[in-house]
Design a protein around this motif. Sequence first.
Motif, PDB file in Angstrom:
ATOM      1  N   GLY A   1     -12.614  -1.423   2.082  1.00  0.00           N
ATOM      2  CA  GLY A   1     -12.548  -2.843   1.677  1.00  0.00           C
ATOM      3  C   GLY A   1     -11.307  -3.367   1.370  1.00  0.00           C
ATOM      4  N   GLY A   2     -11.326  -4.822   1.444  1.00  0.00           N
ATOM      5  CA  GLY A   2     -10.065  -5.339   1.182  1.00  0.00           C
ATOM      6  C   GLY A   2      -8.859  -5.407   1.895  1.00  0.00           C
ATOM      7  N   GLY A   3      -7.996  -6.050   1.662  1.00  0.00           N
ATOM      8  CA  GLY A   3      -6.555  -6.286   2.390  1.00  0.00           C
ATOM      9  C   GLY A   3      -5.440  -6.143   1.314  1.00  0.00           C
ATOM     10  N   GLY A   4      -4.123  -6.447   1.897  1.00  0.00           N
ATOM     11  CA  GLY A   4      -3.154  -6.253   1.254  1.00  0.00           C
ATOM     12  C   GLY A   4      -2.531  -4.933   0.798  1.00  0.00           C
ATOM     13  N   SER A   5      -1.460  -4.744   0.205  1.00  0.00           N
ATOM     14  CA  SER A   5      -0.666  -3.559  -0.001  1.00  0.00           C
ATOM     15  C   SER A   5      -0.627  -3.229  -1.446  1.00  0.00           C
ATOM     16  CB  SER A   5       0.498  -3.423   0.805  1.00  0.00           C
ATOM     17  OG  SER A   5       1.345  -4.362   0.393  1.00  0.00           O
TER      18      SER A   5
ATOM     19  N   ASN B   1      -6.075  -1.917   4.891  1.00  0.00           N
ATOM     20  CA  ASN B   1      -5.077  -2.839   4.373  1.00  0.00           C
ATOM     21  C   ASN B   1      -4.858  -3.728   5.657  1.00  0.00           C
ATOM     22  OD1 ASN B   1      -4.896  -2.434   1.783  1.00  0.00           O
ATOM     23  ND2 ASN B   1      -3.157  -1.016   1.895  1.00  0.00           N
ATOM     24  N   GLN B   2      -4.513  -4.914   5.818  1.00  0.00           N
ATOM     25  CA  GLN B   2      -4.198  -5.773   6.894  1.00  0.00           C
ATOM     26  C   GLN B   2      -2.850  -6.321   6.583  1.00  0.00           C
ATOM     27  OE1 GLN B   2      -5.457  -5.435  10.018  1.00  0.00           O
ATOM     28  NE2 GLN B   2      -7.081  -4.035   9.065  1.00  0.00           N
ATOM     29  N   PRO B   3      -1.777  -6.271   7.411  1.00  0.00           N
ATOM     30  CA  PRO B   3      -1.622  -5.249   8.244  1.00  0.00           C
ATOM     31  C   PRO B   3      -1.790  -3.599   7.682  1.00  0.00           C
ATOM     32  CG  PRO B   3       0.539  -6.084   7.713  1.00  0.00           C
ATOM     33  CD  PRO B   3      -0.419  -6.639   7.050  1.00  0.00           C
TER      34      PRO B   3
ATOM     35  N   PRO C   1      -5.653   5.935  -1.324  1.00  0.00           N
ATOM     36  CA  PRO C   1      -4.726   5.788  -0.009  1.00  0.00           C
ATOM     37  C   PRO C   1      -3.442   5.196  -0.154  1.00  0.00           C
ATOM     38  CG  PRO C   1      -6.872   4.768   0.291  1.00  0.00           C
ATOM     39  CD  PRO C   1      -6.896   5.026  -1.151  1.00  0.00           C
ATOM     40  N   ASN C   2      -3.057   4.159  -1.366  1.00  0.00           N
ATOM     41  CA  ASN C   2      -1.812   4.057  -1.720  1.00  0.00           C
ATOM     42  C   ASN C   2      -1.054   4.664  -2.935  1.00  0.00           C
ATOM     43  OD1 ASN C   2      -1.273   1.824   0.617  1.00  0.00           O
ATOM     44  ND2 ASN C   2      -2.968   1.109  -0.364  1.00  0.00           N
TER      45      ASN C   2
END
Length: 741
Positions: free
Chosen positions: A27-31, A397-399, A69-70
Amino acid sequence: MSSQLRFAFTPRPLMAATLALLLTACGGGGSSSSSSATASTGLPANCVSPAATTPATGTDPRLVALAGPNSCGFSATSVTLRQPAAMAEDASGNLYIADTGNDTIREVSFTGVSSTLAGSAGLSGSADGTGAVARFNAPAGIAVDSSGNLYVADTGNSTLRKLVSNGSGGWVVSTIAGSAGQVGAVDGSNALSARFDQPQGLSLDASGNLYIADTGNESVRELASNGVVSTLAGSAGLPGSSEGTGAAARFKAPADLVYDAVSGTLYVADTGNDSIRQLTPSGNVWTSSTIAGVAGVTGSADGQGTAIRFSGPTGIAVDSLGNLYVSDTGNDTVRVLNISSSIWLSTTLAGVAGQRGNSDTVPGNFSQPAGITEDATGTIYVLDRLNNSLRRVNTSNQPATLSTLAGSAGQPGSTDGVVSIPTMQTLLPATGMSSDSSGNLYIPDLGNNFVREVSTAGQSTVVAGTPGVFGFSDGPGAEGSFNYPTDIARDSHGNLFVADFSNRLVRKISPDGTVVTLAGNASATPAIVDGIGSGANFYEPWAITVDSNDNVYVTDLHTVREVTQAGSVTTIAGDGNINDDGGSANGVGSAALFNYPEGIAADSAGNLYVADSGNATIRLLTPSTSGGTTVWTVSTLAGTAGSVGSADGTTKALFNDPYRLALDGNGNIFVTDRGNATIRKVVIASKTVSTVLGKAGSTSLTTGALSSATLVSPTAIAVLPGGQLAILDSGELLVTEGASF
């Protein structure tokens, strides 16, 4: 290389939509923000254990990622590698690495622990045997079968090796094809008499047939499950790029390949031709075609088909949708190929062509990326060969964002240890969480069907169940099994209670890890039937809590049900009609109506609080005694049924899909307001609602200062010692630090 299994699941209507959302890759984007590791603790500067409640002097309250993941995790540099070239992932999320420069086979478990399974660093050879007795010579290919056996392309020896666990922690190595030091291109029914020339990439199909990129022979070979070695395509000593069938096809130093279990197709990284080839079977005959790149034309262009350019790709993997992931080694990038109307399209996921390095900052840098694999959540793992590192590419995440899980540029080695926690499986799908008095967290991994504990140090361990294995068996530890466990609660004696959604059971896990079924019948038709033990039926148990008397409460479709420690089930509120869409009426017992309640919590006085998600309200259930029987009165504590929004306040507060609840010891409820991407606080006494974390409408996950941190879709929450919050969102385990709520 990697190939993923597909699975099917058909839940009930609203829960189907919920699960569809949760089972989407992360889900979701950003970092998330990150910082470098500290020398004193091995933890990045913004890391915090769940038990910590006070920030460093001068530090503002903040949100940090403890796992996922982050995550900040542990320092990756404690584990060292030496030019690793290939890896494979098993069904449990463990990674197996051909550590080429060390002449060893390594494992990084899904809990983040690195170990050497076979071989001895710096001692090349070709000896069979157990563990460190075995010898390899620059192994550069690896695959794992459904039984957990490993297959290794022992490239420097021009042989194929097999590793089998002996059940006591050791791995027994044997040579299954070829003869060390004997280079050639011989096929035949005696695999040990077959000859190879520096084989590299390996991939398995479901029948146990092993496909081999026989690099030095410019061909694709097969070691069938019956032991017969044959050449499927290409011809030894005849490099080229011609399309054709069988020996008429030509390859040039193919370094890797992957078998797509759904299409039955082989995809080949044709390294010397700077292209990606496809081998399509027709009976026992395989026909080649080029799907991306042009032989002999080196470059770094994205685009379509023959307009795409590569530079010596050496790693390839396939996901469950048939997308291909390519380590474009000469360009120091990671690419993805997806097909649309029979045309293959290329996109660069991470790295910058011509800019070699080791930065994790978007878009990141690589230094000859090689082995590549993809897990069930869409996360990509890459062996960054010249950086001596294991890297993660988070495509949710995108990117896409990068993190280094193990190893360090310029520091080759063979040290085992702990890597980023937990490394191999994200915490999504995960929709529930509970904590103990020490701050340890218990999380049912919905997508992988097991229960994990995340300690105050951030270390993940399996409490019960086996990752990747579903079922409804009782038993100790790994013998117990679950089927989409959605929520968890802990009683005063350390027992854990699990809402086992697809089994329609309430399960109990004792402190020693033994799983028993407390109530429900996995073989019965879904229904809302009260009774004792297997005489009771559930429809779709979703949320679960335990009160101070150790009674268990479960939300089930449009009802709230009580389960005693003896397994006696009683519906205490809601009408139990499985054929209607619920309602919002307040009242006593069955006169009260709910609309898919998805969160529940109990206070010390015995009151229950319910996140009535379909109504966008928070409900209060108050017990009283009438004629010796406990009856429950339902009222609306906050929100307005049918009105969705993000307004704070008292009488006009609004929610948007309130999902999970957690209570502190001060009369406050914390709500994961999933539709608003926020955490809301409800003061029970005054019914005042406020937003304490996140920004309504946010679509990206951002850690750091609490005042600016944002969420995407918070799915679980727990209150930790000292009043800090633990939150699950987009595969991350997030923890507040130094905040006062």
